[in-house]
Design a protein around this motif. Structure first.
Motif, mmCIF file in Angstrom:
data_model
loop_
_atom_site.group_PDB
_atom_site.id
_atom_site.type_symbol
_atom_site.label_atom_id
_atom_site.label_comp_id
_atom_site.label_asym_id
_atom_site.label_seq_id
_atom_site.Cartn_x
_atom_site.Cartn_y
_atom_site.Cartn_z
ATOM 1 N N ASP A 100 38.038 39.104 57.453
ATOM 2 C CA ASP A 100 38.645 37.954 56.943
ATOM 3 C C ASP A 100 37.908 36.598 56.895
ATOM 4 N N MET A 101 37.226 36.437 58.065
ATOM 5 C CA MET A 101 36.356 35.370 58.144
ATOM 6 C C MET A 101 34.916 35.460 57.528
ATOM 7 N N ALA A 102 34.502 36.845 57.351
ATOM 8 C CA ALA A 102 33.373 36.997 56.724
ATOM 9 C C ALA A 102 33.559 36.600 55.125
ATOM 10 N N ARG A 103 34.823 37.297 54.665
ATOM 11 C CA ARG A 103 35.221 36.995 53.481
ATOM 12 C C ARG A 103 35.239 35.542 52.978
ATOM 13 N N ASP A 104 35.763 34.777 53.827
ATOM 14 C CA ASP A 104 36.067 33.158 53.663
ATOM 15 C C ASP A 104 34.546 32.255 53.365
ATOM 16 N N ILE A 105 33.582 32.983 54.255
ATOM 17 C CA ILE A 105 32.247 32.514 54.200
ATOM 18 C C ILE A 105 31.475 32.930 52.976
ATOM 19 N N MET A 106 31.507 34.185 52.715
ATOM 20 C CA MET A 106 30.937 34.878 51.585
ATOM 21 C C MET A 106 31.361 34.124 50.402
ATOM 22 N N VAL A 107 32.650 33.819 50.192
ATOM 23 C CA VAL A 107 33.124 33.311 48.808
ATOM 24 C C VAL A 107 32.631 31.863 48.769
ATOM 25 N N GLN A 108 32.367 31.282 49.489
ATOM 26 C CA GLN A 108 31.628 29.853 49.785
ATOM 27 C C GLN A 108 30.108 30.241 49.392
ATOM 28 N N VAL A 109 29.555 30.947 49.939
ATOM 29 C CA VAL A 109 28.135 31.268 49.780
ATOM 30 C C VAL A 109 27.859 31.523 48.377
ATOM 31 N N VAL A 110 28.636 32.452 47.981
ATOM 32 C CA VAL A 110 28.472 33.157 46.672
ATOM 33 C C VAL A 110 28.489 31.844 45.549
ATOM 34 N N GLU A 111 29.468 31.071 45.875
ATOM 35 C CA GLU A 111 29.998 30.145 44.848
ATOM 36 C C GLU A 111 28.731 28.983 45.018
ATOM 37 N N ALA A 112 28.142 28.727 46.130
ATOM 38 C CA ALA A 112 26.973 27.788 46.335
ATOM 39 C C ALA A 112 25.828 28.172 45.484
ATOM 40 N N VAL A 113 25.496 29.818 45.866
ATOM 41 C CA VAL A 113 24.397 30.201 45.086
ATOM 42 C C VAL A 113 24.631 30.491 43.595
ATOM 43 N N ASN A 114 25.821 30.666 43.147
ATOM 44 C CA ASN A 114 26.121 30.693 41.802
ATOM 45 C C ASN A 114 25.969 29.255 40.959
ATOM 46 N N GLN A 115 26.247 28.013 41.657
ATOM 47 C CA GLN A 115 26.260 26.666 41.205
ATOM 48 C C GLN A 115 24.667 26.572 41.044
ATOM 49 N N CYS A 116 23.940 26.805 42.264
ATOM 50 C CA CYS A 116 22.435 26.551 42.124
ATOM 51 C C CYS A 116 21.731 27.120 40.856
ATOM 52 N N SER A 117 22.414 28.670 40.767
ATOM 53 C CA SER A 117 21.763 29.345 39.562
ATOM 54 C C SER A 117 22.198 28.519 38.365
ATOM 55 N N LYS A 118 23.360 28.111 38.272
ATOM 56 C CA LYS A 118 23.587 27.745 36.563
ATOM 57 C C LYS A 118 22.941 26.445 36.610
#
Length: 255
Positions: A100-118
């Protein structure tokens, strides 16, 4: 956001430099305090003037202002508090965390990386030490873009980052593409968070591409890790596919 460049004397009169927070690829980072309002900030004052990609360092942390000196740039960034890097946070959690904690963190990391990519930015060094986490809110910030580059459509022939997060295609063929390499590093990161150790202990193990799952994790989590760590880059998911994966989408888990 309005940002102004000041003289050296102006910087010394406007900010107080405190203890060192850590060292990045190109800069040491210090605690700081803005004199005008007492705001706690981060100061990385050793960025050489000839480094053309210096704005990448403040891509995820808010850039408050910057100073242009003859031999360096000084960036004044927000300093989240209370926070620590994710590696230190994991150690306090017993060196790994529940899903559960790993999921909360990964959602944020993936979103951050996705924004970088955009925005055409490639971080190239996604790892525990380059993620800041607020220990009260679990808000995550991606930091240290010192290995960063602009995304290009052709392969990269130089690896910049931490080799234990390096994709096998670079070790075998000497080149890699931006998104598949980023996805590989996300798979390594997730494995490290939920298992307490990295999936590959050496370059040889990375090249062979064999890692062992243990009991205790959901099949959805196993599936996402295995997909991100596919040996062939073409078989790895896109960033959007990761975000839509059933393990990260809590509404789908268990359906």
């Amino acid at each position: 956001m309005f940002v102004i460049s000041f003289s050296i004397d102006s910087f010394k009169s406007r900010c107080v430099v405190g203890d060192e927070l850590g060292q990045g690829v190109l800069a040491s980072v210090y605690k700081g305090r803005r004199v005008s309002d007492g705001r706690q900030v981060r100061l990385p004052p050793q960025i050489p003037f000839y480094w053309s990609f210096f704005p990448l360092l403040s891509f995820h942390l808010q850039l408050i202002e910057w100073f242009d000196e003859p031999q360096r740039y000084i960036l004044i960034q927000e300093r989240p508090d209370p926070c620590m890097d994710l590696e230190s946070f994991l150690k306090k959690q017993g060196n790994c965390m529940d899903e559960d904690m790993a999921r909360d963190i990964m959602v944020q990391v993936v979103e951050a990386v996705n924004q970088c990519s955009k925005r055409g930015v490639l971080h190239r060094d996604i790892k525990l030490q380059n993620l800041l986490i607020n220990i009260d809110t679990l808000e995550v910030k991606l930091i240290d873009f010192g290995c960063g580059d602009l995304i290009k459509t052709t392969p990269y022939d130089r690896y910049a980052g931490t080799f234990r997060y390096c994709p096998p295609e670079f070790l075998v063929y000497g080149s890699y593409d931006a998104d598949p390499a980023t996805v590989w590093s996300l798979g390594v990161l997730l494995f490290r968070m939920v298992y307490g150790h990295l999936p590959f202990a050496s370059k040889f193990e990375t090249i062979v591409g064999i890692f062992v799952f243990k009991d205790g994790l959901s099949k959805e989590c196993h599936n996402l890790i295995a997909w991100c760590l596919e040996w062939l880059p073409s078989k790895r998911p896109s960033l959007q596919q990761i975000r839509q994966h059933e393990w990260l989408d809590q509404d789908q888990v268990g359906q």
